[in-house]
Scaffold this active site. Sequence first.
Site, PDB file in Angstrom:
ATOM      1  N   GLU A  42     -11.520  -6.849   6.969  1.00  0.00           N
ATOM      2  CA  GLU A  42     -10.296  -6.829   6.172  1.00  0.00           C
ATOM      3  C   GLU A  42     -10.073  -5.375   5.771  1.00  0.00           C
ATOM      4  O   GLU A  42     -10.791  -4.839   4.935  1.00  0.00           O
ATOM      5  CB  GLU A  42     -10.436  -7.707   4.928  1.00  0.00           C
ATOM      6  CG  GLU A  42      -9.230  -7.632   3.997  1.00  0.00           C
ATOM      7  CD  GLU A  42      -9.478  -8.274   2.645  1.00  0.00           C
ATOM      8  OE1 GLU A  42      -8.908  -7.787   1.639  1.00  0.00           O
ATOM      9  OE2 GLU A  42     -10.248  -9.248   2.562  1.00  0.00           O
ATOM     10  N   ARG A  46      -5.301  -0.051   0.402  1.00  0.00           N
ATOM     11  CA  ARG A  46      -5.618   0.844  -0.722  1.00  0.00           C
ATOM     12  C   ARG A  46      -5.790   2.289  -0.264  1.00  0.00           C
ATOM     13  O   ARG A  46      -5.880   3.188  -1.096  1.00  0.00           O
ATOM     14  CB  ARG A  46      -6.895   0.365  -1.433  1.00  0.00           C
ATOM     15  CG  ARG A  46      -6.686  -0.879  -2.285  1.00  0.00           C
ATOM     16  CD  ARG A  46      -7.970  -1.300  -2.962  1.00  0.00           C
ATOM     17  NE  ARG A  46      -8.895  -1.898  -2.020  1.00  0.00           N
ATOM     18  CZ  ARG A  46     -10.207  -1.978  -2.206  1.00  0.00           C
ATOM     19  NH1 ARG A  46     -10.753  -1.453  -3.280  1.00  0.00           N
ATOM     20  NH2 ARG A  46     -10.971  -2.553  -1.308  1.00  0.00           N
ATOM     21  N   LYS A 130      -8.194 -17.102  -1.061  1.00  0.00           N
ATOM     22  CA  LYS A 130      -9.110 -16.099  -1.584  1.00  0.00           C
ATOM     23  C   LYS A 130      -9.292 -16.339  -3.088  1.00  0.00           C
ATOM     24  O   LYS A 130      -8.336 -16.711  -3.777  1.00  0.00           O
ATOM     25  CB  LYS A 130      -8.508 -14.715  -1.335  1.00  0.00           C
ATOM     26  CG  LYS A 130      -9.278 -13.542  -1.915  1.00  0.00           C
ATOM     27  CD  LYS A 130      -8.553 -12.245  -1.576  1.00  0.00           C
ATOM     28  CE  LYS A 130      -9.238 -11.042  -2.184  1.00  0.00           C
ATOM     29  NZ  LYS A 130      -8.567  -9.780  -1.833  1.00  0.00           N
TER      30      LYS A 130
END
Length: 215
Positions: A42, A46, A130
């Site tokens: 993943e 960011r 999630k």
Amino acid sequence: MQDLNQRISQIGVVPVIKLNNPERDAANLAKALCAGGVPVAEVTFRAAGAAKAMKIMKDTCPEMMVGAGTVLTTAQVDEALEAGAEFIVTPGLDPEIVTYCQSKGVAVYPGCTTATDYHTAYKLGLELIKFFPAEQSGGIAKIKALSAPFAMFKVMPTGGISLKNLGDYLKVPVIAACGGSYMVTADLIDGQKWDEITDLCKKSVEIVKEVRGNG
């Protein structure tokens, strides 16, 4: 999407990656993860260059499942898909992004930590969600509590997962896999410690096998 969910569950752990220098590190990181038995990543938005990192990783190791994390806009969904992302992960539950991903036919795993989140995810037709940030939001105890009224979900906790508690999380039947950055920390990546990353992945895989009885 069901097949993707099953493949992620079989691996049992999903590295959550922030790559500051994709041109230098993405290819080597992909090789290190695959060598450790964790062919999934993943790659979070960011850091700048996330899409480039995803493409390099997928080109280097085509067998990898590469997805985008920290997705906050539909524009980022498009950017990720153009780079070859196979799944989308969001920190919170944004129905607009979920329905947009569904319209594109791509798996999406939104962050959910409350009964309201779970209920919304149910109405959106999701199966795997999630749980983020896991440890800070109540961890295993809260996941178990929420699974009582929402037994239809498989859960991927992320946030505060390490080798020390990975096994405890994986023992919970509703947990499909755990997301974690402990095997892909900034120190390991910036220091180009590929062997250490591979070793941490192998240790994670051993824990998965031990807990699930397939080792």
